[in-house]
Every structure is written in structure tokens, then in C-alpha cells.
Design a protein around this motif. Structure first.
Motif, PDB file in Angstrom:
ATOM      1  N   SER A  44      32.093  34.903 -15.378  1.00  0.00           N
ATOM      2  CA  SER A  44      31.435  36.060 -14.784  1.00  0.00           C
ATOM      3  C   SER A  44      32.244  36.517 -13.578  1.00  0.00           C
ATOM      4  O   SER A  44      33.148  35.817 -13.110  1.00  0.00           O
ATOM      5  N   ASP A  45      31.934  37.696 -13.060  1.00  0.00           N
ATOM      6  CA  ASP A  45      32.647  38.179 -11.871  1.00  0.00           C
ATOM      7  C   ASP A  45      32.510  37.201 -10.713  1.00  0.00           C
ATOM      8  O   ASP A  45      33.482  36.920  -9.999  1.00  0.00           O
ATOM      9  N   ILE A  46      31.312  36.683 -10.510  1.00  0.00           N
ATOM     10  CA  ILE A  46      31.064  35.746  -9.410  1.00  0.00           C
ATOM     11  C   ILE A  46      31.853  34.459  -9.635  1.00  0.00           C
ATOM     12  O   ILE A  46      32.486  33.919  -8.714  1.00  0.00           O
ATOM     13  N   GLN A  47      31.846  33.938 -10.857  1.00  0.00           N
ATOM     14  CA  GLN A  47      32.564  32.698 -11.141  1.00  0.00           C
ATOM     15  C   GLN A  47      34.074  32.875 -11.039  1.00  0.00           C
ATOM     16  O   GLN A  47      34.796  31.947 -10.658  1.00  0.00           O
ATOM     17  N   ALA A  48      34.565  34.060 -11.361  1.00  0.00           N
ATOM     18  CA  ALA A  48      36.009  34.286 -11.366  1.00  0.00           C
ATOM     19  C   ALA A  48      36.589  34.415  -9.971  1.00  0.00           C
ATOM     20  O   ALA A  48      37.754  34.065  -9.740  1.00  0.00           O
TER      21      ALA A  48
END
Length: 341
Positions: A142-146
Motif C-alpha cells: 500500500s502507499d503507507i507500507q511503501a
């Protein structure tokens, strides 16, 4: 657009970042315009804001772990299209012509530019970056995880390379400090077959997370691991950790200093470095580091442990980072209503 501006370096407790309206940046002919979805919070941001790193640009928008989608491409850009999801990292641009750049060591370029330090970064709704220094992100994150992968992950990956270890099967690696970089690095090292020994001062968050992620042993920051180590990495910006870290390394082992800033290093007896022990610093990253790491991160796959901060909590996020109150990596969620961008 909305952006957090640093006008003057100051302690984060004084909340020096100011939320302001700024023009949306216009990309140069080799750049892309990125609409930002998330931006990781890095200790280097803290060093920029508090002045541990001397200012290269003021005012400046901090942040260099940027995830978003391409909103516009310029005339010389042919590797990306509008709508592609991409990442912008710390190394923003190099000269491309010096001995370092031509010799595969662009991280050492004297004319390098850095996102969130010498050019505006990702604590904002939009950012521009050279297309050739922009990363295409793998699916599955996800954007947050990346976001933490773009600095914490790349730093850890390069530091593992700098240890000089080629056969990781059964290698014994020490990690000093266990924030964003450490919690990614341990996953890479363990997947390669290493045993990881973690020294960190925070028991409630960092030591607990290290245990969850499979550390063979966890102790306080200056504790002595139960075995001799093949190599260690110091992620904490604490020079006083160097003597105990050297003491724990085997002859011929390497101690990598994995930060851009460190407090003064105390004197120590020659016996701690005798036996061909090596101390070497980490400096920035190359694009090759980033590209190789993102491939490995997707293959493992890395699981980033994140604490999400709203866009209007940028100052609070930096305070939390300074006080070791973040478990894993902090990320700003740049979720703005369309009327605010």
C-alpha cells in the motif's frame, strides 16, 4: 497546494514547521510532477528541521520518502506516464559527470541534491523530481507500507552490503537502534539466513518489535550480545555506541555507521579496533541500491510496521520520532480534500 514549510531550524518541541499555501511546483523538462499520497518520517528529517544538518535551502519543505502518482510528465520524460505510482527518495539528482558518478559511486557526488534538504520534499500535496531518480514501485505494498522502503529500507539494504558479508547463511549480525531502518533491515538479513542480535534502549516498543520479527537476542543499547558478531550496523545517531559495538565484533569484522549524523564519538583503546576490525560510514544511496532493494523487498516480501499520522500532525510526528515513541516507521498520510490541494 498545502505544504509544511521550515523557515528556520529549531527544536521540534517548538513546532517549527508551518502549514502554508504554496504554488504547485512546475516540473523542469527532465522531471515529473507527483501528487503525493504518503510520505515517510525519517530521522534525517529531524536532523534537517533541528539544524543538526546545516541548512542547504530555506525555506524548505522536508520529507524524502514520497509515494504518489504521476500528475504530469515533461518533454524529455519517456519512462513514465500519467497515473503511474512512483516513489521519490533522498538522492534527488547528481551531476552525472564527476569521477564518483562515472565510477558507480553517485552517492558521493559533491554536487548531489537531496530531497527535503536542498530541494523541496514530500510534506506537501505535490512534489517534482527528475524522472531518472524516480522509482517505479512494486505492487503488493500500500502507499503507507511503501513509504518507509524509500529511505529506511534502502539505507538498511546498503548497510548490509557495506558489511562485506557475502555468505549470509549463519552469519551473526548486530543492529544498534531499532527504528524504521532496523525493522526493515532485520527482515532482509533473516531472509538471507543471518541470525540478528538487536541492541536498543526502548523495551516497550523497539525491543518488543525486534523479538516479534525474529531477533535471536534482544538487549539494551550498550548491552553485550551473548556471541561474537561477524558485523554490526549502528542506526542510532549515538557515537557512544561505537566502543561497545566494536567490542562485540570478531576480528576482521565490520562496523557500519548507518546514519547521516551522529553525536561525538568518544575515544577508545586501540585494542577495540585491533585485529583488522573495520569502521565504515554509510553515505546516501545510489539508484542501483534503490532498484535492487525494491526487487528484494517485493520478493521477501517486507512487512513494514507503520504508525500513521494525519497530514496536519507533521510537527507531532517529528516529536514522536525524537522521543522514540514510534513503533516501526512513522508515515504522514497526505489525504487532503481536493479543495486543499
Amino acid at each position: 497546494m498545502k505544504a509544511w514549510i521550515l523557515n528556520k531550524s529549531a527544536a521540534v518541541e517548538s513546532r517549527p514547521l508551518v502549514l502554508a499555501d504554496c504554488p504547485i511546483p512546475q516540473p523542469a523538462d527532465d522531471e515529473v510532477l507527483v501528487k503525493i499520497h504518503a510520505c515517510g518520517i525519517c530521522r534525517t528529517d529531524l536532523h534537517v528541521v533541528e539544524g543538526d544538518l546545516s541548512s542547504k535551502k530555506l525555506p524548505v519543505i522536508p520529507g524524502h520518502q514520497v509515494v504518489g502518482v504521476i500528475e504530469a510528465v515533461s518533454s524529455r520524460v519517456d519512462q513514465f506516464q500519467i497515473g503511474d505510482r512512483v516513489g521519490i527518495a533522498w538522492l534527488n539528482r547528481t551531476c552525472g559527470t564527476c569521477d564518483f558518478c562515472r565510477g558507480g559511486k553517485e552517492n558521493l557526488c559533491d554536487r548531489a541534491m537531496f530531497t527535503g534538504w536542498s530541494v523541496n520534499g514530500g510534506y506537501a500535496a505535490y512534489a517534482v523530481a527528475p524522472a531518472t531518480f524516480t522509482y517505479r514501485l512494486p505492487g503488493g505494498f500500500s502507499d503507507i507500507q511503501a513509504a518507509p522502503l524509500l529511505c529506511a529500507g534502502i539505507i538498511g539494504y546498503r548497510c548490509l552490503r557495506l558489511t562485506g558479508i557475502n555468505d549470509w547463511s549463519g552469519a551473526k549480525l548486530g543492529l544498534y537502534g531499532f527504528g524504521a531502518a532496523g525493522h526493515v533491515c532485520i527482515q532482509v538479513a533473516r531472509t538471507r539466513g543471518a541470525e540478528v542480535f538487536v541492541c536498543t534502549r526502548d523495551r516497550e516498543r523497539h525491543q518488543a518489535l525486534a523479538s516479534e520479527l525474529g531477533a535471536a537476542w534482544v538487549g539494551d543499547a550498550d548491552a553485550e550480545p551473548p556471541v561474537s558478531l561477524d558485523a554490526s550496523i549502528i542506526f542510532a545517531p549515538a557515537g557512544d555506541l561505537i566502543p561497545p559495538a566494536l567490542k562485540a565484533i570478531k576480528k576482521g569484522g565490520t562496523l557500519v555507521l548507518g546514519g547521516i549524523h551522529m553525536s561525538p564519538i568518544p575515544s577508545f583503546d586501540y585494542s577495540l579496533i585491533y585485529g583488522e576490525r573495520i569502521i565504515r560510514s554509510f553515505a546516501n544511496n545510489t539508484r542501483r541500491d534503490g532498484e535492487e532493494f525494491l526487487v528484494e523487498a517485493a520478493r521477501i516480501p517486507i512487512v513494514t510496521h507503520t504508525q500513521i499520522f494525519k497530514f496536519n500532525e507533521a510537527n507531532e510526528a517529528l516529536i514522536a520520532l525524537k522521543t522514540d515513541a514510534i513503533r516501526g516507521a512513522g508515515v504522514l498520510d497526505i489525504a487532503l480534500p481536493s479543495s486543499s490541494t
